[in-house]
Design an enzyme around this catalytic site. Structure first.
Site, mmCIF file in Angstrom:
data_model
loop_
_atom_site.group_PDB
_atom_site.id
_atom_site.type_symbol
_atom_site.label_atom_id
_atom_site.label_comp_id
_atom_site.label_asym_id
_atom_site.label_seq_id
_atom_site.Cartn_x
_atom_site.Cartn_y
_atom_site.Cartn_z
ATOM 1 N N ASP A 77 0.844 -1.191 0.000
ATOM 2 C CA ASP A 77 0.000 0.000 0.000
ATOM 3 C C ASP A 77 0.880 1.242 0.000
ATOM 4 O OD1 ASP A 77 0.838 -0.847 2.490
ATOM 5 O OD2 ASP A 77 -1.163 -0.941 3.346
ATOM 6 N N GLU A 142 -5.805 3.593 3.652
ATOM 7 C CA GLU A 142 -6.212 4.258 4.886
ATOM 8 C C GLU A 142 -7.561 4.956 4.782
ATOM 9 O OE1 GLU A 142 -4.811 3.969 7.644
ATOM 10 O OE2 GLU A 142 -2.757 3.348 7.243
#
Length: 409
Positions: A77, A142
Site C-alpha cells: 500500500d 487508509e
C-alpha cells in the site's frame, strides 16, 4: 566478508534507500503523484510489464515463462496519513501535515526490493522461478479501501493470479519476528455515524419539563452511549466485538439545550452474524434513547472493510517455507483492506515485528539505540502516531519471506 553478508548488506542498503526516499514524500488517498512516480522509476529498470489498472495503482508483472495460470501476487500500500510528523529524523516528511506513520513506506520498500530480486533471478538463474509474479502497489488503504478498486479492475484475471501475499509492520511484535494464522486474523470494520435531532431552547425554559419532552440531543446522546457500551459488553462476551465512539459533538452554547448531536465511531467484528446483531442492537439502543428524550435520529453504517481471513490451504503452504512463523492465537480488532483481495482470491497476510525486544531477566525493554540519522533500532511509538519510526533492519526478514514465497510451488 562472505557472499551471504555481501547480499545482506546490498539488500539492506536498497531497502533503506527506498524506504527513506518514500518517507520524505508522503501523500494521501488516491493523490499519489510523487509516490507512484518513484515506484515507476525503480520498476523501469527491471524486466517487467508496468501497468496502471486503476487510478493511482502501479502493477509490475514478471513473466517467468511458465504456465500463464500460475501467478503469485505481492501487495504494497502506498498512501500515508494526515498527521504532522514529529520524529526529528533526517529523512522526515517534507509534506506538511502528512507522514508515513503506518509503515506503508516500509511495505513499498520491501516490495520494490523483492521486485529487484525477482528480476535478478529471471536474468541470472533462468528457469528457477516456477510461477509468474505480479507486484501490486495500491492507493487508499487508509481511506476508501483502494484494494477493492484494484480487484474490480480485472488485473488479477488478466494475469491469472491465484494467490496473494502482503505484510504490515507491527510495533507490538519484537523486531525479527513474523506472525500470522489460518482463518480470521483481523476484524471487519464499519464506521458508524449517528445524528440526533432535538430542539434547542434556553435552559431557563426547561424547569419542570419531563425528560421525554426535553428534545435534548445531548441527553439522548449520553443515554445512547451508556446503552451501547452495555450492549457491546454483552455481545463481546460471546465473541470478539467492539464499537466505540471517538467523536461526540452536541450543542452550540452553554445555556441552551443541544438541538443537534453528532457521534462518530467504529464497529469491529469478525463474522457477518455478529455484524448484523451488533448493528441491530445499536439501532435499538439509539431508538430507545431518542424515544426517552423526544428526539429523532439518523444512523449510518459504512460498508467498511471485510475481515482479513487467511486461506487455510495457502497458509499451510506458506508455513512450510516460513517455519519460523509465529502463530497469532487471538484475532486482532484492527482492520485492513487486504481483506478485499481475500474475497477475490486466496491470500495470506503477515505481521512483521518492528518493536522493542524484551530482556530475558524481567521482561523490561532493552536500550533502544539510534543510528547516525536519528532512526531508532526498534519502534517505540504506536502506529498512527506522530513519532512512529523504526530501523529498516527488520525489513530484511520481510524481504526474505517474500523471496521464499515467490519460489513456493
Amino acid at each position: 566478508m562472505d557472499t551471504n553478508d555481501t547480499q545482506r548488506n546490498a539488500d539492506l542498503a536498497r531497502i533503506v534507500r527506498y524506504r527513506r526516499d518514500l518517507h520524505r514524500i508522503p501523500e494521501l488517498g488516491f493523490d499519489l503523484g510523487q509516490t507512484t512516480a518513484y515506484v515507476e522509476r525503480v520498476l523501469a529498470g527491471l524486466s517487467c510489464e508496468v501497468t496502471h489498472p486503476c487510478d493511482s495503482c502501479v502493477c509490475a508483472y514478471f513473466d517467468a515463462g511458465v504456465d500463464a495460470a500460475s501467478t503469485t501476487a505481492i501487495r504494497a500500500d502506498m498512501d500515508a496519513l494526515p498527521i504532522e510528523e514529529a520524529t526529528g529524523a533526517s529523512f522526515a516528511s517534507t509534506h506538511p501535515g502528512k507522514t508515513h506513520a503506518c509503515g506503508h513506506d516500509a511495505h513499498m520498500a520491501m516490495a520494490l526490493a523483492a521486485a529487484v530480486y525477482v528480476d535478478y533471478v529471471l536474468r541470472e538463474r533462468p528457469g528457477e522461478l516456477k510461477r509468474n509474479v505480479l507486484f501490486v502497489f495500491q492507493p487508499a488503504e487508509e481511506t476508501t479501501g483502494g484494494a477493492k478498486t484494484v480487484c474490480e479492475s480485472g488485473v488479477f484475471e488478466r494475469y491469472h493470479v491465484d494467490r496473494i501475499f502482503g505484510f504490515h509492520v507491527w510495533p507490538d511484535l519484537p523486531a525479527g519476528t513474523v506472525a500470522s494464522c489460518a482463518g480470521p486474523m483481523l476484524a471487519r470494520a464499519s464506521e458508524t455515524h449517528v445524528r440526533i435531532h432535538g430542539e434547542s431552547i434556553h435552559i431557563a425554559k426547561t424547569l419542570g419539563v419531563h425528560e421525554a419532552e426535553s428534545h435534548d440531543a445531548a441527553l439522548a446522546a449520553a443515554r445512547f452511549l451508556v446503552a451501547e457500551r452495555e450492549l457491546m459488553d454483552r455481545l463481546g462476551a460471546e465473541e470478539p466485538c467492539i464499537c466505540k465512539f471517538g467523536l461526540v459533538e452536541a450543542g452550540t452554547v452553554c445555556n441552551a439545550v443541544a438541538g443537534e448531536a453528532h457521534l462518530a465511531g467504529s464497529l469491529r467484528v469478525f463474522t457477518d452474524s455478529m455484524l448484523n446483531r451488533a448493528r441491530a442492537g445499536i439501532r435499538r439502543a439509539l431508538e430507545e434513547a431518542c424515544a426517552a428524550t423526544g428526539c429523532t435520529y439518523d444512523l449510518d453504517f459504512a460498508e467498511g472493510y471485510p475481515p482479513v481471513d487467511n486461506d487455510p490451504a495457502l497458509f499451510g503452504l506458506a508455513h512450510q517455507v516460513v517455519p519460523e512463523l509465529e502463530l497469532i492465537e487471538e484475532p486482532l480488532l484492527i482492520a485492513e483492506d487486504f481483506s478485499f483481495y481475500q474475497r477475490h482470491l486466496p491470500g495470506v497476510f503477515f505481521l512483521l515485528g518492528c518493536g522493542v525486544p524484551t530482556a530475558e531477566d524481567g521482561g523490561l525493554p532493552v536500550e533502544n539505540p539510534r543510528d547516525e540519522q536519528g532512526c531508532p533500532a526498534y519502534a517505540t511509538a504506536a502506529l498512527h502516531t506522530d513519532t512512529m519510526l523504526f530501523s529498516e533492519e527488520c525489513l530484511l526478514l520481510g524481504l526474505d519471506v517474500y523471496k521464499r514465497l515467490v519460489h513456493m510451488a
